[in-house]
Design an enzyme around this catalytic site. Structure first.
Site, PDB file in Angstrom:
ATOM      1  N   TRP A   1      27.319 -85.736 -22.302  1.00  0.00           N
ATOM      2  CA  TRP A   1      27.597 -85.138 -23.608  1.00  0.00           C
ATOM      3  C   TRP A   1      27.656 -86.264 -24.630  1.00  0.00           C
ATOM      4  CZ3 TRP A   1      32.916 -84.307 -25.920  1.00  0.00           C
ATOM      5  CH2 TRP A   1      32.855 -83.481 -27.042  1.00  0.00           C
TER       6      TRP A   1
ATOM      7  N   ASP B   1      36.803 -85.372 -17.683  1.00  0.00           N
ATOM      8  CA  ASP B   1      36.597 -84.384 -18.744  1.00  0.00           C
ATOM      9  C   ASP B   1      36.472 -83.009 -18.088  1.00  0.00           C
ATOM     10  OD1 ASP B   1      35.909 -82.869 -20.914  1.00  0.00           O
ATOM     11  OD2 ASP B   1      34.211 -84.090 -21.543  1.00  0.00           O
TER      12      ASP B   1
ATOM     13  N   LYS C   1      36.234 -72.972 -24.023  1.00  0.00           N
ATOM     14  CA  LYS C   1      35.329 -72.109 -23.276  1.00  0.00           C
ATOM     15  C   LYS C   1      36.093 -71.034 -22.502  1.00  0.00           C
ATOM     16  CE  LYS C   1      31.797 -74.772 -24.427  1.00  0.00           C
ATOM     17  NZ  LYS C   1      32.400 -75.942 -25.067  1.00  0.00           N
TER      18      LYS C   1
END
Length: 407
Positions: free
Chosen positions: A134, A216, A252
């Protein structure tokens, strides 16, 4: 009069947002947006989770709530609940208070806090991120002043799978004390995760080289539909008595994208050390955003601390995960039926929101130009952006891109 800003150059656009704006302006009635990383329903609409709506109505009617500042480290109930979700209720790390949490501005804010602490307080100067990763992983490290921002091999393009050998070699060669950023589940952008056996090897190298893991964890529960399955990586590290950080996001799995609800979980050798680390991170927060927002944290804490609401939330998560799995299966089957050159098994082998399709930048542009199908230039697509009504057209476009446009 000359402006003091005369020499400031226009910064490069952020691709995912630039493509979204381009998509909005596209007049094609059959356009499809597979870029931005946010869940979409079968109608290709954003979904506010029913359990979130229920709790927001309760909070709005609660006259005892006010708009006073939260503690600098966040809403205590939220932080405790977030850590319990990460490691599981009753985990020794939680019970012993060796693990504790600090509320942040989304998972991005949690990463920033972890990076800042490791650079400014511990003096770490080398950080490794996966290749690819990312974009913010590398960008935040540069903003925090790490002089050495490096990559470890991760994606093996020829096999469209994890480059296990390359990853282990690069971690073994990393200088002692280096920070290693790991994707806890549903690797972004590849959707390719190490197997449990491969995670054991990765952990062994990290221990041997005395590296510091920063995990993460942006998709816990959202990837497989199972919170425990998606949380097994931080639990594995905890079971091996490692010291590490976990950057948690509730964007999310709660659908709280614009509420910026995150948590930095801190794990050390003792409750006393964890408290000292937390005090230093508190001071970083004070000089950064001072205090976190309350609304999203209250929603999450209310749900997680109520068994009935928590059970409903788990069903909401399962529903989202199952739809994404279905879209993976449908896209794979359509490509196979079309006889599209190549082996597309990786689409169903990958997990989570994203698929690293293997399409080139030129092929991605072919999709945008000829079909108004918007995907990232590296070939990453958001699987939830597909629907049963659009998957045929997307598969046909991919087939044409592969057969007519060279990689």
């Amino acid at each position: 009069m000359t402006s003091v800003f005369s020499n400031v150059q226009t910064a490069p656009s952020i691709e995912v947002f630039a493509l979204t704006e381009q998509f909005k302006k596209d007049s094609n009635p059959n356009k499809v947006n597979l870029t931005v990383g946010a869940y979409r329903t079968e109608e290709c609409k954003p979904w506010v989770l029913p359990v979130v709506k229920t709790v927001e109505a309760q909070l709005a009617a609660d006259d005892t709530l006010d708009k006073e500042y939260l503690p600098v480290t966040g809403l205590p109930d939220f932080c405790a609940s977030a850590v319990a979700v990460c490691f599981g209720e009753g985990h020794p790390m939680v019970l012993s208070q060796r693990a504790d949490g600090i509320q942040s501005l989304g998972g991005t804010g949690a990463l920033r806090l972890g990076y800042d602490f490791l650079r400014c307080i511990l003096g770490r100067d080398t950080i490794y991120v996966s290749k690819p990763t990312w974009g913010n992983h590398k960008g935040i490290a540069q903003q925090c002043g790490y002089p050495n921002v490096r990559e470890y091999r991760y994606w093996l393009a020829s096999g469209r799978c994890l480059d296990e050998q390359g990853m282990l070699e690069d971690l073994t060669a990393a200088p002692e004390g280096s920070v290693i950023v790991l994707h806890g589940v549903a690797h972004n952008p590849t959707g390719c995760d190490p197997t449990p056996e491969q995670w054991e090897k990765i952990l062994a190298v990290i221990k041997q080289r005395n590296l510091f893991p920063l995990i993460d964890l942006a998709y816990q529960g959202f990837a497989s539909g199972d919170l425990d399955r998606d949380g097994r990586v931080p639990r594995l590290f905890a079971d091996h008595n490692m010291e590490f950080f976990v950057a948690q996001s509730f964007s999310k799995n709660f659908g709280l994208y614009n509420e910026r609800v995150g948590n930095l979980a801190i794990v050390t050798q003792s409750a006393e050390i964890t408290g000292r680390v937390k005090s230093q991170v508190r001071n970083i927060i004070r000089k950064t955003w001072s205090n976190p927002p309350s609304h999203g944290a209250r929603v999450v804490a209310t749900v997680l601390r109520n068994p009935a609401l928590a059970a409903e939330w788990r069903e909401n998560i399962k529903r989202m995960a199952e739809r994404i799995v279905l879209m993976r299966q449908m896209l794979f089957q359509k490509l196979r039926a079309l006889g599209t050159p190549g082996n597309w098994q990786h689409i169903t082998d990958q997990i989570g929101m994203f698929s690293y399709t293997g399409l080139s930048a030129a092929q991605a542009e072919y999709l945008r130009t000829n079909y108004a199908i918007y995907i990232m230039s590296d070939g990453r697509i958001n699987m939830s952006g597909l629907t049963s009504k659009t998957v045929d057209r997307v598969a046909q476009a991919m087939h044409e891109a592969v057969t007519k446009c060279s990689a």
